[in-house]
Design an enzyme around this catalytic site. Structure first.
Site, PDB file in Angstrom:
ATOM      1  N   GLY A 243       1.042  -1.152   0.139  1.00 17.34           N
ATOM      2  CA  GLY A 243      -0.421   0.313   0.183  1.00 17.34           C
ATOM      3  C   GLY A 243       1.076   1.445   0.054  1.00 17.34           C
ATOM      4  O   GLY A 243       0.635   2.286  -0.386  1.00 17.34           O
ATOM      5  N   CYS A 244       2.248   1.095   0.248  1.00 19.95           N
ATOM      6  CA  CYS A 244       3.296   2.470   0.054  1.00 19.95           C
ATOM      7  C   CYS A 244       3.082   2.246  -1.663  1.00 19.95           C
ATOM      8  O   CYS A 244       4.213   1.278  -2.129  1.00 19.95           O
ATOM      9  CB  CYS A 244       4.532   2.324   1.008  1.00 19.95           C
ATOM     10  SG  CYS A 244       3.642   2.160   2.712  1.00 19.95           S
ATOM     11  N   GLN A 245       3.686   4.014  -1.911  1.00 19.24           N
ATOM     12  CA  GLN A 245       4.523   4.132  -3.168  1.00 19.24           C
ATOM     13  C   GLN A 245       5.825   3.211  -3.277  1.00 19.24           C
ATOM     14  O   GLN A 245       6.180   2.711  -4.141  1.00 19.24           O
ATOM     15  CB  GLN A 245       4.216   5.504  -3.657  1.00 19.24           C
ATOM     16  CG  GLN A 245       4.299   5.179  -4.933  1.00 19.24           C
ATOM     17  CD  GLN A 245       4.624   7.055  -4.461  1.00 19.24           C
ATOM     18  OE1 GLN A 245       3.992   7.921  -4.480  1.00 19.24           O
ATOM     19  NE2 GLN A 245       4.842   7.196  -5.967  1.00 19.24           N
ATOM     20  N   SER A 246       6.578   3.250  -2.064  1.00 21.12           N
ATOM     21  CA  SER A 246       7.381   3.828  -1.780  1.00 21.12           C
ATOM     22  C   SER A 246       7.870   1.979  -1.201  1.00 21.12           C
ATOM     23  O   SER A 246       7.204   1.633  -0.362  1.00 21.12           O
ATOM     24  CB  SER A 246       8.530   4.236  -0.680  1.00 21.12           C
ATOM     25  OG  SER A 246       8.276   5.589  -1.835  1.00 21.12           O
TER      26      SER A 246
END
Length: 141
Positions: free
Chosen positions: A50-53
């Site tokens: 769920g994190c872009q990074s």
């Protein structure tokens, strides 16, 4: 120090800066001081989805307290997870589960993050609280 006291400390630190560029720089500096996750725990299972990074979060349950270590491949995200760890690491599962994390809004973090980073922040908090719920359940067995 209680969670609320740590939150007040962070709010006070962020109030020293007038604009968000300075706050971002401070956040980046905080990320540099993050105790990095052990290389063996920087695995696919510790990735927060769920994190872009890419953000790795490892939790250990010792003497009734949860200790977190983390890392990220993005500097601002690394600062964000370092903030969360500063507030929530070495706490009991109940403390983490019931933490309101009001400092996030108080420092204006959610207002100044891109929607993808904001989603990542939510995913990080959710994962930390899931660890707390899991360790609490394990403790009660």
């Amino acid at each position: 120090m209680k969670i609320e006291e740590t939150e007040k400390e962070i709010i006070s630190e962020f109030e020293m800066f007038d604009d968000w560029l300075d706050r971002y720089n401070y956040l980046i500096e905080m990320g540099k001081s993050l105790h990095v996750i052990d290389a063996k725990n920087k695995s696919e299972t510790n990735l927060i989805h769920g994190c872009q990074s890419r953000v790795w979060l490892h939790a250990e349950f010792v003497d009734g307290h949860i200790h977190f270590t983390a890392d990220s491949d993005a500097v601002i995200t690394r600062g964000i997870i370092s903030l969360l760890i500063r507030v929530l690491s070495d706490r009991t599962p109940d403390e983490i589960i019931h933490a309101k994390l009001e400092f996030i809004d108080a420092i204006g973090l959610t207002q100044h993050l891109s929607p993808s980073r904001s989603n990542g922040l939510t995913s990080m908090i959710k994962q930390i609280k899931l660890y707390a719920l899991a360790f609490k359940a394990k403790e009660q067995v």
